[in-house]
Design an enzyme around this catalytic site. Structure first.
Site, PDB file in Angstrom:
ATOM      1  N   ALA A 256      42.200  36.470  36.043  1.00 19.00           N
ATOM      2  CA  ALA A 256      43.253  37.566  35.601  1.00 19.00           C
ATOM      3  C   ALA A 256      43.160  38.194  34.144  1.00 19.00           C
ATOM      4  O   ALA A 256      44.131  38.894  33.627  1.00 19.00           O
ATOM      5  CB  ALA A 256      44.574  36.552  35.560  1.00 19.00           C
ATOM      6  N   ALA A 257      42.048  38.011  33.546  1.00 20.85           N
ATOM      7  CA  ALA A 257      41.667  38.661  32.308  1.00 20.85           C
ATOM      8  C   ALA A 257      41.820  40.227  32.609  1.00 20.85           C
ATOM      9  O   ALA A 257      42.454  40.880  31.697  1.00 20.85           O
ATOM     10  CB  ALA A 257      40.301  38.406  31.849  1.00 20.85           C
ATOM     11  N   GLY A 258      41.279  40.817  33.498  1.00 20.98           N
ATOM     12  CA  GLY A 258      41.571  42.147  33.951  1.00 20.98           C
ATOM     13  C   GLY A 258      42.834  42.568  34.343  1.00 20.98           C
ATOM     14  O   GLY A 258      43.432  43.644  34.148  1.00 20.98           O
ATOM     15  N   ASP A 259      43.926  41.665  34.743  1.00 19.22           N
ATOM     16  CA  ASP A 259      45.230  42.000  35.091  1.00 19.22           C
ATOM     17  C   ASP A 259      45.922  41.938  33.835  1.00 19.22           C
ATOM     18  O   ASP A 259      46.888  42.834  33.391  1.00 19.22           O
ATOM     19  CB  ASP A 259      45.909  40.894  35.803  1.00 19.22           C
TER      20      ASP A 259
HETATM   21  O1  RIB Z   1      42.998  38.760  39.192  1.00 24.30           O
HETATM   22  C1  RIB Z   1      43.015  37.252  39.510  1.00 24.30           C
HETATM   23  C2  RIB Z   1      43.945  36.981  40.753  1.00 24.30           C
HETATM   24  O2  RIB Z   1      42.876  37.439  41.601  1.00 24.30           O
HETATM   25  C3  RIB Z   1      44.118  35.468  40.860  1.00 24.30           C
HETATM   26  O3  RIB Z   1      45.465  35.278  40.457  1.00 24.30           O
HETATM   27  C4  RIB Z   1      44.094  35.611  42.640  1.00 24.30           C
HETATM   28  O4  RIB Z   1      45.352  35.369  43.086  1.00 24.30           O
HETATM   29  C5  RIB Z   1      43.631  36.858  42.918  1.00 24.30           C
HETATM   30  O5  RIB Z   1      44.315  37.963  43.362  1.00 24.30           O
END
Ligand code: RIB
Length: 308
Positions: free
Chosen positions: A250-253
């Site tokens: 989730a770093a990209g998120d």
């Molecule tokens: O970007 C990370 C996410 O990718 C995780 O939380 C997982 O659910 C996938 O969707």
């Protein structure tokens, strides 16, 4: 006023195992722990955007099951509007099997479940919310035609569109080059352009090419080698923010959400990239997806410690 952000995308329960190394094909290994953690690229971005100061609406689907209720409950606790998240009958919530190595690297297998049912009707129901937003933030873990329908509504209403093209589709429809900001990582950018992006230099060429193909602001994240961002075919390199990597999930998120919030608030895209680099680095220095999403103070502290 808080930036109004509509996030369209996936919600997954992450089934996370910590292991010394990722297993090779045919190998059985023993993990040190197992945890269920709220995740999904869309929901992670919604949480990050809310923690960083946004007024956030989530557009998505969960199953009518225990994971779905947990995922919704988590977003509600973060103050995110979930009235546009539908529970889907006779369909499980999305899950992701996440293996995290000791060095923080991960590998993820996603079973989309209800995320795969997000459709144009969901987008119609969300149309007013999208039009009333300052930005629409999307990824590609939900059907691409649904994303395109939402992008069209946003563009017609003059709402800025930020697309994190993860996971990279096998075919990247040309209409997707009409978004304002595209922020792939190195492998996604390679897949989108059909190039083999290896170095910072390659990433600079690729970002400029994305500008030529219609992307106003192209950002390519390179993990511990920093980030390249380009507008008007003038690529810039941003050095990595130093952290001890714990879990890159989730770093990209965090990056995409932080860029969106900062850009909407301050209009300065290259400053927003620097802010987003710190947000992504913060997430990589914490375990899990949604629990690792930064608050504004976390990002500012990290940027401040960089100066020392
Ligand atoms: O970007 C990370 C996410 O990718 C995780 O939380 C997982 O659910 C996938 O969707």
């Amino acid at each position: 006023a808080k930036p109004r952000i509509a996030v369209l995308g996936s919600m997954n329960m992450d089934l996370v195992v910590q292991c010394p190394d990722l297993p090779r094909p045919g190998e059985t290994i023993t993990a040190s722990s197992f945890t269920e953690i709220s995740g999904g690229k869309g929901a992670n971005q919604a949480v990050a955007a809310a923690r960083l100061g946004g007024d956030v609406s989530m557009i998505g689907r969960v199953g009518d099951d225990a994971f779905g209720r947990q995922l919704l409950g988590n977003l509600n606790r973060e103050g995110i509007d979930t009235s546009l998240v539908r529970a889907t009958d006779r369909c499980p919530s999305g899950i992701a099997i996440v293996a995290v190595e000791q060095c923080g690297e991960n590998s993820i297998i996603v079973v989309p479940g209800a995320n795969g049912r997000l459709d144009k009707q969901d987008v119609s129901l969300a149309a007013e919310r999208i039009r009333a937003s300052d930005a629409l933030l999307l990824q590609l873990e939900t059907p691409i035609n649904t994303a395109l329908a939402a992008i069209n509504i946003a563009r017609e209403a003059g709402v800025r569109v930020i697309l994190d093209p993860a996971p990279a589709p096998t075919f990247f429809p040309p209409e997707l080059f009409a978004v304002d900001v595209l922020c792939p990582n190195q492998s996604e950018a390679s897949a989108i352009l059909g190039w083999n992006i290896q170095s910072v230099c390659d990433a600079k060429d690729a970002a400029a090419e994305l500008n030529r193909r219609g992307i106003t602001c192209a950002i390519i994240t390179l993990g511990d080698r920093g980030t390249v961002a380009s507008e008007n075919e003038r690529p810039l390199w941003f050095e990595p923010v130093a952290i001890k990597p714990i879990d890159t999930t989730a770093a990209g998120d965090a990056f995409a959400a932080a860029f969106t919030i900062h850009w909407v608030k301050h209009e300065l895209s290259m400053e927003a990239v620097r802010y987003a680099c710190a947000a992504g680095a913060f997430a990589a220095s914490r375990a899990g997806a949604q629990p690792a999403m930064p608050r504004r103070e976390d990002v500012l502290d990290l940027l401040e410690s960089e100066k020392e």
